[in-house]
Design an enzyme around this catalytic site. Structure first.
Site, PDB file in Angstrom:
ATOM      1  CE  LYS A  53      -3.802  -2.086   2.723  1.00  0.00           C
ATOM      2  NZ  LYS A  53      -4.566  -2.557   3.550  1.00  0.00           N
ATOM      3  CD  GLN A  97      -3.688  -3.827   6.607  1.00  0.00           C
ATOM      4  OE1 GLN A  97      -3.537  -3.090   5.364  1.00  0.00           O
ATOM      5  NE2 GLN A  97      -4.096  -5.983   6.505  1.00  0.00           N
ATOM      6  CG  ASP A 120      -9.422   0.491   5.143  1.00  0.00           C
ATOM      7  OD1 ASP A 120      -9.364   0.016   3.744  1.00  0.00           O
ATOM      8  OD2 ASP A 120      -8.499   0.455   5.996  1.00  0.00           O
TER       9      ASP A 120
HETATM   10  N1  GUN Z   1      -7.259  -6.242   6.172  1.00  0.00           N
HETATM   11  C1  GUN Z   1      -8.037  -7.376   5.070  1.00  0.00           C
HETATM   12  N2  GUN Z   1      -7.887  -6.208   4.154  1.00  0.00           N
HETATM   13  C2  GUN Z   1      -7.632  -5.349   4.101  1.00  0.00           C
HETATM   14  C3  GUN Z   1      -7.924  -3.762   4.247  1.00  0.00           C
HETATM   15  O1  GUN Z   1      -8.886  -3.647   2.756  1.00  0.00           O
HETATM   16  N3  GUN Z   1      -8.167  -3.109   5.415  1.00  0.00           N
HETATM   17  C4  GUN Z   1      -7.471  -3.029   6.474  1.00  0.00           C
HETATM   18  N4  GUN Z   1      -7.121  -1.831   7.000  1.00  0.00           N
HETATM   19  N5  GUN Z   1      -7.381  -3.776   7.012  1.00  0.00           N
HETATM   20  C5  GUN Z   1      -7.429  -5.382   6.080  1.00  0.00           C
END
Ligand code: GUN
Length: 293
Positions: A53, A97, A120
């Site tokens: 990311k 995350q 998100d």
């Molecule tokens: N863990 C797995 N997928 C995601 C996501 O799209 N966003 C976040 N913040 N954590 C995750």
């Protein structure tokens, strides 16, 4: 039947190229899009996702920062950092995350992120807006799946869509998005009796469970569109999805591979949401004053 592969990697690259101009325009306006990703602990998969990311943001010319805490950090420390970032005008997106360690109240952490920086789309305000059909930020993975369907010319209207998995991250928002596009939606989960009965009815099947190759070729309707959200690591270190690609590819009309399917689209849509957040702020803020020579 010939099988077509839905190439998420190629579409994500196309989208990321198109983002560069928006990033340049915003940067010239003094609103270079900025994302902070918070990681708690040392989960190997989360470390890879977070690195991808942050790298994608930098490649697009965006500001990006990774904040890492040890697994036993006091949640109050993370909440204090979120409060600081909420007030930081250089930061347009904040992502924590998931999953978080067990001593965290995940809902409290997500609620602490300012809704206008919740790229998100997990804050209750953004979830509510999506449920009401007025989305502000769409969760990145289901957003990426919808973009892939759109790009492939698949109109969900009137189709049977079956989602396997009921998570807040994928299953539930995926259902809302497909419903909004006119699909008849079924969500299956660990308590569902006779999973195959449901999956074999699906014109669009989305697998988001996290169990390697659990959807076999005998569970697919001929001509279905099969979207594999799972990323599982096999004992030999290779990645595979929730769908048994080899057997399902024989029957499906369109199928996403793992890797190279939904994963790259999740990251592309995170960039899209962060740029969108910066554009909204730029529209609300006056343009910076030019220096007079
Ligand atoms: N863990 C797995 N997928 C995601 C996501 O799209 N966003 C976040 N913040 N954590 C995750």
């Amino acid at each position: 039947m010939t099988t077509n592969i839905l190439d998420g990697k190629a579409l994500a690259e196309q989208l990321r190229t198109s983002f560069k101009e928006r990033v340049s325009t915003l940067t010239a306006l003094g609103q270079r899009p900025g994302l902070v990703v918070i990681l708690v602990g040392e989960d190997a998969a989360s470390q890879v996702y977070v690195r991808n990311k942050v790298n994608a943001c930098e490649a697009a010319g965006m500001l990006s920062e990774k904040v890492v805490y040890p697994v036993d950090v006091d949640p109050a420390v993370v909440l204090a950092r979120i409060a600081q970032l909420n007030a930081d005008c250089r930061i347009h997106g904040i992502l924590v995350q998931l999953p978080l360690p067990r001593h965290f109240d995940e809902a409290a952490i997500l609620a602490a992120i300012a809704a206008e920086k919740d790229v998100d789309g997990f804050h209750a305000e953004n979830v509510g807006a999506l449920a009401q059909g007025q989305p502000r930020f769409i969760p990145c993975t289901p957003y990426g799946v919808m973009k892939m369907l759109e790009h492939a010319g698949i109109d969900p209207s009137g189709k049977e869509a079956v989602i396997v998995g009921r998570s807040n991250i994928v299953g539930k928002p995926m259902a809302l998005l497909l419903l909004a596009k006119g699909a008849t939606v079924t969500i299956c989960h660990s308590k569902t009796r006779d999973l195959g009965f449901h999956t074999r009815r699906a014109d669009i099947l989305v697998a988001a469970v996290g169990k390697a190759r659990m959807i076999g070729g005998d569970m697919i309707k001929p001509g279905a569109v099969v979207i594999d959200v799972g990323i599982n690591r096999l004992p030999d270190g290779k990645l595979c999805g929730d769908v048994d690609f080899a057997s399902c590819a024989q029957t499906a009309a369109l199928i996403t591979p793992v890797p190279g399917g939904v994963g790259p689209m999740t990251i592309a849509m995170l960039l899209a949401n962060t740029i969108e957040a910066a554009e909204r702020l730029a529209q609300r803020s006056p343009a910076p004053r030019r220096k007079v020579a």
